[in-house]
Design an enzyme around this catalytic site. Structure first.
Site, PDB file in Angstrom:
ATOM      1  N   LYS A   1      -1.225  -1.192  -4.150  1.00 38.92           N
ATOM      2  CA  LYS A   1      -2.317  -0.225  -4.138  1.00 38.92           C
ATOM      3  C   LYS A   1      -1.647   1.133  -4.250  1.00 38.92           C
ATOM      4  O   LYS A   1      -0.958   1.582  -3.330  1.00 38.92           O
ATOM      5  CB  LYS A   1      -3.157  -0.325  -2.868  1.00 38.92           C
ATOM      6  CG  LYS A   1      -4.295   0.699  -2.847  1.00 38.92           C
ATOM      7  CD  LYS A   1      -5.085   0.671  -1.542  1.00 38.92           C
ATOM      8  CE  LYS A   1      -6.128   1.790  -1.540  1.00 38.92           C
ATOM      9  NZ  LYS A   1      -6.860   1.854  -0.257  1.00 38.92           N
TER      10      LYS A   1
ATOM     11  N   TYR B   1       0.874  -1.183   0.000  1.00 35.26           N
ATOM     12  CA  TYR B   1       0.000   0.000   0.000  1.00 35.26           C
ATOM     13  C   TYR B   1       0.905   1.226   0.000  1.00 35.26           C
ATOM     14  O   TYR B   1       1.506   1.576   1.013  1.00 35.26           O
ATOM     15  CB  TYR B   1      -0.904  -0.023   1.230  1.00 35.26           C
ATOM     16  CG  TYR B   1      -1.962   1.067   1.274  1.00 35.26           C
ATOM     17  CD1 TYR B   1      -2.168   1.953   0.219  1.00 35.26           C
ATOM     18  CD2 TYR B   1      -2.776   1.200   2.396  1.00 35.26           C
ATOM     19  CE1 TYR B   1      -3.137   2.939   0.270  1.00 35.26           C
ATOM     20  CE2 TYR B   1      -3.755   2.185   2.461  1.00 35.26           C
ATOM     21  CZ  TYR B   1      -3.924   3.049   1.400  1.00 35.26           C
ATOM     22  OH  TYR B   1      -4.876   4.035   1.469  1.00 35.26           O
TER      23      TYR B   1
END
Length: 275
Positions: free
Chosen positions: A156, A128
Site C-alpha cells: 500500500k 504499508y
C-alpha cells in the site's frame, strides 16, 4: 486486468461509545454492492489504536463475515505486525503491516523485519509504506527487495505524492507484486501510472465512482475524485468521512475516539459543497 478497489472501513460508534456492529456490517455490504472488490478492517481509517482486543476481534469477525458472503477480498491491518498477526478467527486473504514506525531502522532493517514477519505469518503480507506516519523512506530498490520475500505480495503505497521513486517502481513493477495507491488525492494519478489497485477511504462516499475510475481510467472523473478526497482529508482521517457518513444516515454518530476530535462544521460543509 482491472485494478482492484479496496475500502478501508471506518469503525462506527454508538451514542454510548461502543462499536455499532450493525452499522459496520451494513456499511461493508453497501460499499461491496457499489463496486469495491475488497475491504480492509483495522486500517488507519478504522482507528485500531483506540480499540481494545475484544473490539478489534469483533470488527474482524463482522467484516470477514461480510467479505466471505460476498466473495470479496478481505484484508486486516496488523500495525507493524508485532501484535495481532494470526490472532483472528476468520483468516483474511492478506495482512496489512506497516513499516516499523519511530525507530527508523533503515531499508535493510525494514527488509529484515518483513522477512521475519513473513516467516511466521499464515497469510500473505501487504507492506504499508506511509513515511509521513513512520518516518522511514523506502526507495524503489528497497521495495523490490521486499517484493522478493516469499509471502510479501504487495505494498500500500502512500508516500504523499509522486516522485522519481514512484515512477521507477511503477515503470518496472516486480511480477506478481501489487502496488496499491494509498493516498486518496494521488490515487487517480498512480492508477494512471500503472498501480494495480487503490485503498481509498474516500470511497466510502463515492464507491461506484472509484470503481468506475479503476475500470476506465477516466481523467475527468479522476480529477473530481481527487478534489473530493482533498475535502475529505482537510482534518485528520477519518473525522470528516465519519461526519459525512453520519450526515447521510449511514452510521449512528460521527464520533471518533481520542486523540482524534470530531470534524468541524466547516470541513463537513466543504464536502457537501464539493469544494
Amino acid at each position: 486486468m482491472t485494478p482492484d478497489l479496496y475500502v478501508p472501513l471506518v469503525t462506527p460508534f454508538t451514542a454510548a461509545g461502543g462499536i455499532a456492529h450493525d452499522a459496520l456490517e451494513a456499511l461493508a455490504e453497501e460499499v461491496l454492492a457499489d463496486g469495491a472488490r475488497g475491504l480492509v478492517a483495522l486500517g488507519t481509517t478504522g482507528e485500531p489504536g483506540s480499540l481494545d482486543d475484544e473490539e478489534r476481534d469483533r470488527v474482524v469477525e463482522v467484516v470477514g463475515r461480510v467479505c466471505r458472503r460476498a466473495g470479496a477480498r478481505f484484508v486486516v491491518g496488523v500495525g507493524d505486525g508485532r501484535r495481532g498477526l494470526g490472532r483472528w478467527k476468520t483468516a483474511p486473504d492478506a495482512a496489512l503491516a506497516t513499516v516499523p514506525a519511530f525507530t527508523r531502522p533503515g531499508e535493510a532493517g525494514v527488509v529484515a523485519h518483513f522477512t521475519a514477519l513473513a516467516a511466521r505469518s499464515g497469510v500473505p503480507l501487504l507492506v504499508y509504506h506511509v513515511p509521513a506516519r513512520t518516518g522511514q523512506q523506502l526507495t524503489a530498490r528497497a521495495l523490490r527487495e521486499l517484493a522478493a520475500i516469499p509471502g510479501v505480495t504487495g505494498v500500500k503505497y502512500a508516500v504523499g505524492g509522486i516522485d522519481a521513486e514512484t515512477v521507477d517502481l511503477l515503470g518496472d513493477r516486480p511480477a506478481g507484486f501489487d502496488v496499491l495507491a494509498g493516498d486518496d488525492v494521488f490515487a487517480p494519478a498512480l492508477l494512471a501510472l500503472g498501480a494495480t489497485g487503490a485503498v481509498t477511504a474516500s470511497a466510502h462516499l463515492d464507491t461506484a465512482a472509484w470503481a468506475e475510475l479503476a475500470a476506465t481510467g477516466d481523467r475527468a472523473l479522476g480529477h473530481r475524485l481527487a478534489a473530493r478526497a482533498a475535502a475529505l482529508f482537510r482534518e485528520p482521517n477519518p473525522t470528516v468521512i465519519k461526519a459525512a457518513l453520519h450526515a447521510q444516515g449511514r452510521i449512528p454518530t460521527p464520533d471518533v475516539r481520542l486523540p482524534l476530535l470530531p470534524a468541524g462544521p466547516r470541513a463537513l460543509a466543504g464536502v457537501r459543497l464539493g469544494t
